[in-house]
Design a protein around this motif. Structure first.
Motif, PDB file in Angstrom:
ATOM      1  N   PRO A   1       0.826  -1.214   0.000  1.00 19.35           N
ATOM      2  CA  PRO A   1       0.000   0.000   0.000  1.00 19.35           C
ATOM      3  C   PRO A   1       0.856   1.259   0.000  1.00 19.35           C
ATOM      4  O   PRO A   1       1.708   1.453   0.875  1.00 19.35           O
ATOM      5  N   THR A   2       0.624   2.108  -0.995  1.00 18.46           N
ATOM      6  CA  THR A   2       1.456   3.292  -1.224  1.00 18.46           C
ATOM      7  C   THR A   2       0.564   4.493  -1.504  1.00 18.46           C
ATOM      8  O   THR A   2      -0.402   4.396  -2.272  1.00 18.46           O
ATOM      9  N   SER A   3       0.876   5.621  -0.911  1.00 22.78           N
ATOM     10  CA  SER A   3       0.114   6.843  -1.161  1.00 22.78           C
ATOM     11  C   SER A   3       0.315   7.308  -2.593  1.00 22.78           C
ATOM     12  O   SER A   3       1.417   7.185  -3.154  1.00 22.78           O
ATOM     13  N   VAL A   4      -0.732   7.842  -3.176  1.00 18.25           N
ATOM     14  CA  VAL A   4      -0.658   8.320  -4.563  1.00 18.25           C
ATOM     15  C   VAL A   4       0.322   9.475  -4.685  1.00 18.25           C
ATOM     16  O   VAL A   4       0.819   9.764  -5.777  1.00 18.25           O
ATOM     17  N   SER A   5       0.635  10.113  -3.590  1.00 18.94           N
ATOM     18  CA  SER A   5       1.641  11.174  -3.627  1.00 18.94           C
ATOM     19  C   SER A   5       2.994  10.644  -4.100  1.00 18.94           C
ATOM     20  O   SER A   5       3.804  11.382  -4.657  1.00 18.94           O
ATOM     21  N   ASP A   6       3.226   9.342  -3.880  1.00 19.69           N
ATOM     22  CA  ASP A   6       4.460   8.700  -4.367  1.00 19.69           C
ATOM     23  C   ASP A   6       4.166   8.057  -5.727  1.00 19.69           C
ATOM     24  O   ASP A   6       4.309   6.844  -5.920  1.00 19.69           O
ATOM     25  N   ALA A   7       3.756   8.878  -6.679  1.00 22.41           N
ATOM     26  CA  ALA A   7       3.298   8.391  -7.985  1.00 22.41           C
ATOM     27  C   ALA A   7       4.393   7.667  -8.752  1.00 22.41           C
ATOM     28  O   ALA A   7       4.124   6.683  -9.450  1.00 22.41           O
ATOM     29  N   ASP A   8       5.639   8.135  -8.638  1.00 21.14           N
ATOM     30  CA  ASP A   8       6.736   7.517  -9.387  1.00 21.14           C
ATOM     31  C   ASP A   8       6.923   6.051  -8.997  1.00 21.14           C
ATOM     32  O   ASP A   8       7.177   5.190  -9.845  1.00 21.14           O
ATOM     33  N   LYS A   9       6.783   5.751  -7.715  1.00 19.15           N
ATOM     34  CA  LYS A   9       6.942   4.382  -7.244  1.00 19.15           C
ATOM     35  C   LYS A   9       5.833   3.488  -7.791  1.00 19.15           C
ATOM     36  O   LYS A   9       6.075   2.345  -8.205  1.00 19.15           O
ATOM     37  N   ILE A  10       4.612   4.012  -7.827  1.00 17.21           N
ATOM     38  CA  ILE A  10       3.486   3.231  -8.349  1.00 17.21           C
ATOM     39  C   ILE A  10       3.656   2.987  -9.840  1.00 17.21           C
ATOM     40  O   ILE A  10       3.446   1.875 -10.343  1.00 17.21           O
ATOM     41  N   MET A  11       4.054   4.030 -10.559  1.00 18.09           N
ATOM     42  CA  MET A  11       4.254   3.905 -12.005  1.00 18.09           C
ATOM     43  C   MET A  11       5.346   2.887 -12.321  1.00 18.09           C
ATOM     44  O   MET A  11       5.227   2.091 -13.256  1.00 18.09           O
ATOM     45  N   ALA A  12       6.414   2.915 -11.542  1.00 16.75           N
ATOM     46  CA  ALA A  12       7.517   1.980 -11.776  1.00 16.75           C
ATOM     47  C   ALA A  12       7.054   0.542 -11.571  1.00 16.75           C
ATOM     48  O   ALA A  12       7.451  -0.369 -12.313  1.00 16.75           O
ATOM     49  N   SER A  13       6.219   0.310 -10.573  1.00 14.76           N
ATOM     50  CA  SER A  13       5.699  -1.038 -10.335  1.00 14.76           C
ATOM     51  C   SER A  13       4.845  -1.506 -11.506  1.00 14.76           C
ATOM     52  O   SER A  13       4.918  -2.676 -11.910  1.00 14.76           O
ATOM     53  N   LEU A  14       4.038  -0.618 -12.050  1.00 11.77           N
ATOM     54  CA  LEU A  14       3.235  -0.968 -13.223  1.00 11.77           C
ATOM     55  C   LEU A  14       4.122  -1.305 -14.411  1.00 11.77           C
ATOM     56  O   LEU A  14       3.903  -2.282 -15.131  1.00 11.77           O
ATOM     57  N   ASP A  15       5.150  -0.490 -14.626  1.00 10.29           N
ATOM     58  CA  ASP A  15       6.039  -0.689 -15.780  1.00 10.29           C
ATOM     59  C   ASP A  15       6.770  -2.019 -15.708  1.00 10.29           C
ATOM     60  O   ASP A  15       7.108  -2.606 -16.740  1.00 10.29           O
TER      61      ASP A  15
END
Length: 691
Positions: A383-397
């Protein structure tokens, strides 16, 4: 001198036999098939491998090693010229070159080429069969990867994805593409089909599309399945005056219909759920003012376009949209199918783009977790806050497709994480993104339904996003969404992803009412017969309406829900059910004075989020009621007519798709995003396909 030259030309012409058209085709297809076998269609690794590898230990080398790279750099015109040149090269070296390395099976006979035969003998036999063949318009299709010599015109269609039939059979007057399933040069067959038996062909097609994810096509060997439900019949008001159903805000059926038509097909009848076609579009209903009364009820009665003797009663409700500041934080678990079947351009890559769009609409305080499943489940992102968007995007990639589909394990882990996240402020929701192919674990819809029913009691909802074609399990998707207190959508384009996850994000993620049920009682004094259009999979028993333990549909912020009844007024010549000679007239006479002008009485029951006791809204309907603008009512009627036609309904008579197009075209006024214009384009395509 001129006369002598003319004589010489004539002699040379008469001495030279005319080339056989069959031989030409044979030579060209031999070259093309050789190219396909050794280069373009060369599966890299086993059919279960998700990602193609550049190096293969068993890759053949030799004279034709560089042709794949050469052809990939040519323009379309150059490629055709190169193919013709390639044919000439093969003919020139055919006597001395071992044809087993070029074409392991003879394309013009059923006989499999034996490695021990001499190359010259094989070449002679291949072309002798063409010379001896009798011209025919018939096509022979066999179980071998070859076509009978009795029909030299029946050549394999490259890149078609078509299957070869199990037994040889002759199809009189059929074209090659029709005989091989109607698929030609990457264009899908126009024959709708839900299930296919050829397991080998399915695996072969999947392996091909995995090695070439940029090519999107529908395989003839498909395993797509849809829930079966008998269409609603005509009800006699005197005998059965009450109709009860659960609301439905799903739109998957419309998106699937669009995908099928854009592929040159009409969808299977079971894939068409008319209420989802109608509810795909928003209508100009009045807005409720607060969440205390979260719905506005809108009703209009109009002439039926396809039957002058009946009327349409349209019931439309619109949900309240709370301000963004009043909406609780969103706790989302992306449950992503990363199995091997997802390695196509319109599956995992489109899924990633869709979730990127959703992330762009979320607030910094919202949280996201990512769980993947393929063979086994795993947490790709805590679970990650959307404020850390780069981390979420990297996981998707970093997501890659491969392995089988362990749907059960993925659901279990996603729910476990969601339950922990719901301990924080706000509601939790699992967003399942898949092509629906649950082939490991709980693959039976009934078992999945029971599992979801138990989990929804925790307060975590489940919504389903379907992707791709070929093995889309709509029945499973519907079972999950309907029992998970969520919605189901089918994402076939990035535009559809934007509609569902951006334009309608509030409705998709914020629930304003649970277990929403509608019950309509028709007046036997004014209505002789009626039928509900659509909602076949949402019907409820009459006694379920007042039972708060019976699950029903949920509505998100700002959602609109539309239901349409076709009613036959008393005394109309359009009545289809004869009156009984000894009928009970007291049923009609029992209507109280002052209610004789009513067509029906509508009751709406719902629960506010977190509450167990339902609330009731009632609305009487007079014969002249017109809450809904004429253009809105006409457009909804046009969509309802299209759904019935595509399902093969007998109630629309001679009314056609062209008539529906004309009616819809007259009602395009409220179309800010172009959805209605797109619907008109689909109707024009459907008319061509239907001919």
């Amino acid at each position: 001198m001129t006369d002598e030259l003319d004589k010489l030309k004539l002699s040379l012409k008469s001495a030279t036999p005319q080339p056989s058209e069959a031989a030409k085709k044979a030579a060209l297809m031999l070259a093309q098939e050789s190219f396909e076998k050794n280069n373009q269609n060369n599966f890299q690794g086993s059919v279960d491998e998700a990602r193609p590898m550049n190096n293969r230990p068993d890759k053949k080398v030799g004279l034709f090693k560089g042709f794949s790279k050469m052809f990939s750099q040519l323009t379309s015109k150059q490629a055709y010229l190169g193919t013709a040149s390639f044919a000439a090269i093969i003919l020139a070296v055919g006597v001395t070159q071992n044809l087993d390395q070029i074409y392991p099976q003879n394309p013009f006979t059923k006989k499999t080429v034996n490695n021990s035969e001499k190359p010259a003998t094989k070449a002679k036999e291949a072309f002798a069969s063409v010379d001896e063949a009798t011209p025919s318009n018939d096509v022979v299709v066999s179980n071998d990867a070859a076509v009978s010599s009795a029909a030299p015109t029946a050549l394999p269609v490259p890149n078609s994805g078509a299957i070869v039939l199990k037994e040889s059979r002759r199809v009189p007057g059929a074209s090659v593409s029709e005989a091989l399933g109607g698929v030609s040069a990457g264009v899908a067959s126009s024959r709708p089909s839900t299930k296919f038996a050829s397991k080998k062909s399915t695996r072969t097609w999947r392996a091909y599309t995995r090695s070439r994810p940029e090519q999107i096509s529908i395989p003839e060997a498909s395993t797509e399945a849809f829930p079966e439900a008998e269409a609603n019949g005509l009800k006699l008001t005197a005998d059965n005056p009450v109709s009860t159903f659960s609301v439905d805000v799903d739109t998957a059926s419309y998106s699937f219909l669009r995908s099928a038509i854009n592929f040159g097909q009409l969808p299977p009848k079971d894939a068409v759920r008319t209420e989802e076609l109608i509810n795909y579009f928003s209508y100009d209903y009045k807005n409720p003012t607060s969440n205390d009364g979260p719905f506005s009820t809108n009703v209009s009665v109009m002439q039926t376009p396809w039957n002058t003797g009946t009327k349409l009663m349209q019931v439309g409700i619109k949900g309240y949209t709370p301000p963004l500041s009043e909406q609780p934080p969103h706790n989302l678990v992306f449950l992503i199918d990363t199995s091997g079947s997802m390695n196509q351009a319109n599956k995992l890559p489109l899924l990633k783009q869709s979730f990127r769009l959703l992330l762009s609409t979320l607030r910094p305080e919202d949280k996201v977790a990512i769980v993947t499943y393929a063979g086994s489940a795993g947490m790709a992102l805590a679970p990650t806050s959307v404020s850390d968007a780069d981390k979420i995007m990297a996981s998707l990639d970093n997501l890659r497709a491969g392995g089988s589909t362990a749907g059960q394990a993925g659901l279990q882990q996603a729910y476990a994480i969601a339950e922990k996240m719901s301990g924080d402020e706000g509601e939790a929701r699992v967003l399942l993104a898949t092509d629906g192919d649950f082939n490991v674990g709980l693959s039976d819809p009934k078992a999945l339904t029971d599992f979801i029913k138990k989990k929804r009691e925790s307060g975590t909802s489940l919504s389903v996003l379907g992707f791709g074609r070929g093995n889309y399990q709509d029945a499973t998707m519907q079972a999950l969404a309907q029992n998970g207190n969520g919605f189901a959508a089918y994402i076939d384009t990035l535009s559809e992803a934007r509609k569902v996850l951006v334009d309608q994000v509030a409705g998709s993620l914020t629930t304003i009412a649970n277990d929403v049920k509608i019950q309509v009682e028709f007046n036997p004094a004014t209505v002789a017969e009626y039928r509900l259009i659509g909602y076949e999979t949402r019907k409820l028993k009459r006694e379920d309406f007042n039972n708060d333990k019976v699950d029903a549909g949920d509505i998100g912020a700002g959602h609109t829900v539309t239901a349409i009844y076709e009613v036959t007024p008393v005394g109309s010549d359009a009545r289809k059910i004869d009156e009984l000679r000894y009928g009970d007239a007291s049923k009609a006479e029992s209507v109280s004075v002052g209610q004789n002008d009513e067509l029906a009485f509508i009751k709406l029951r719902y629960k506010l989020p977190g509450e167990n006791k339902s609330k009731l809204i009632t609305t009487p309907v007079q014969a002249d009621r017109a809450d809904i603008a004429e253009t809105e009512a006409n457009f909804a009627a046009a969509v309802a007519g299209v759904g019935q036609i595509l399902k093969g309904s007998n109630f629309t008579g001679a009314w056609s798709l062209k008539d529906a197009e004309a009616l819809a075209a007259s009602a395009r006024s409220n179309d800010p995003y172009g959805y209605r214009a797109e619907f008109l384009s689909l109707l024009r395509l459907a008319q061509i396909i239907k001919k």
